[in-house]
Design an enzyme around this catalytic site. Structure first.
Site, PDB file in Angstrom:
ATOM      1  CG  ASP A 130      -2.033  -1.036   1.108  1.00 22.81           C
ATOM      2  OD1 ASP A 130      -2.309  -1.479  -0.030  1.00 22.81           O
ATOM      3  OD2 ASP A 130      -2.609  -1.404   2.150  1.00 22.81           O
ATOM      4  CB  CYS A 131       3.482   2.560   2.128  1.00 18.04           C
ATOM      5  SG  CYS A 131       4.254   1.055   2.752  1.00 18.04           S
TER       6      CYS A 131
END
Length: 385
Positions: A130-131
């Site tokens: 996600d990051c």
């Protein structure tokens, strides 16, 4: 008895009043003047070597992309690099070889190319999170387009080593280069009486935090080196009869010079890195002079037969570096040609450059923050029974 402190020596360096000799100069003068007069006269002795040191590597921080990437696999000029330290931190080892078939190139060449200011191709795969959503990266980098770029070498400056020969019937391709059959040649890697740690056999002058010449720039002893074995058997002059102490070195590769960091490749073995390293010794007492006065005839090294593929190879006995540097040694009545992997001339030049830095007040000495271990044993690995 003459005694100095490091602070006193550094004060003379900063005032450009220090007397500095290379270890080669010291060995000549101690014969003429004796140890006491030399101790009263000289403040610093410089040593140097230029030889292949495959247990070397570099840490690079590439800087983050947009969108961000967490590197999972990476190649620099086709040479695999390790990515398990952070999102865009990369480590490349000097002995890692290129994956492109038939290419005689490896991590040592990539490191040397970056230090020379050349451009290196980078290909990477990312772990999608996600990051860090980006999954691929292809670009070209130079040392001025990345953040940190420093050498971290886990094993440099072997305190003595071995001589390699081949008693078999075919050429062997080794980390010492080709060894010709039927004792056709003998190859050695250490510079003998010029080698830094052979002039400090009990590690009195060096320790963690010692500042050194590294690849044409400034580096430091970061820790004991891997395979550090100070308990090696020693002669009465305290010089070890085989591989003994080692050090780990660290230094800013951005400041290094391509002349003193060169990639190389040993046929049918792999890549390595020729590296110039110089170590200064403060003359705190007469014992420093006595140790640095050691001559090639007073240092011996084992002759090992690489035709026997075992961890402990048969030895043809011990020879001195004086014999090795004469160009021939005698093994079982046979005259065998010798050749060094290290450059004697360039090793002496490293010591000369370090001497000039100190004389000009550009390089002061550092007090070690901790000693190197002197009781470390050497463990072998034989697997589970």
């Amino acid at each position: 008895m003459t005694q100095r402190t490091l602070a006193e020596i550094n004060a003379k360096i900063q005032a450009k009043q220090a007397v500095v000799w290379t270890v080669a100069e010291l060995k000549v003068r101690v014969k003429e003047w004796g140890t006491a007069r030399c101790t009263r006269t000289v403040d610093v002795i410089t040593t140097g070597t230029f030889e292949p040191m495959e247990a070397s590597g570099a840490m690079l921080n590439l800087g983050q992309t947009d969108p961000p990437i967490k590197l999972q696999r990476c190649w620099l000029d086709g040479v695999p690099a390790y990515t398990g330290f952070g999102a865009v931190d990369v480590v490349i080892g000097a002995s890692q070889i290129c994956e492109e078939e038939g290419t005689e190139r490896g991590g040592g060449h990539v490191i040397a190319a970056l230090i020379a200011g050349d451009t290196v191709t980078l290909k990477a795969l990312g772990q999608s999170t996600d990051c860090y959503p980006r999954t691929t990266l292809e670009t070209r980098i130079r040392k001025d387009t990345i953040n940190q770029f420093y050498l971290y070498n886990p094993r440099n400056l072997y305190q003595n080593f071995i001589v390699g020969v081949n008693g078999g019937d075919r050429t062997l391709y080794t980390y010492l280069g080709p060894l010709l059959p039927q004792l056709g040649n003998a190859v050695y890697a250490c510079t003998g009486a010029l080698s830094p740690l052979l002039n400090d056999p009990d590690l009195r002058c060096v320790g963690i935090g010692t500042k050194v010449f590294l690849g044409g720039g400034v580096g430091y002893i970061a820790w004991e080196g891997t395979q550090h074995f100070p308990l090696q058997k020693r002669l009465p002059n305290r010089v070890p009869i085989g591989p003994a102490a080692t050090v780990a070195l660290i230094g800013d590769a951005q400041q290094m010079q391509s002349r003193w960091v060169r990639g190389c490749f040993f046929k049918h073995y792999g890549s390595s890195l020729y590296l110039g390293v110089g170590v200064p010794f403060p003359v705190l007492d007469e014992q420093v002079i006595t140790a640095c006065a050691v001559q090639d005839k007073d240092i011996v090294v084992p002759v090992m037969d690489f035709a026997i593929p075992r961890r402990v190879r048969p030895s043809f006995g011990l020879v001195s570096y004086a014999q090795l540097k004469s160009g021939r040694i005698t093994i079982n009545g046979t005259q065998v040609r010798t050749a060094p992997l290290a450059s004697i001339a360039w090793s002496m030049e490293v010591a000369e450059i370090l001497k000039s830095w100190i004389e000009q007040g550009e390089f002061t000495l550092t007090e070690p923050v901790a000693p190197l271990p002197t009781e470390r044993v050497f463990l072998a690995q034989d697997g589970l029974e």
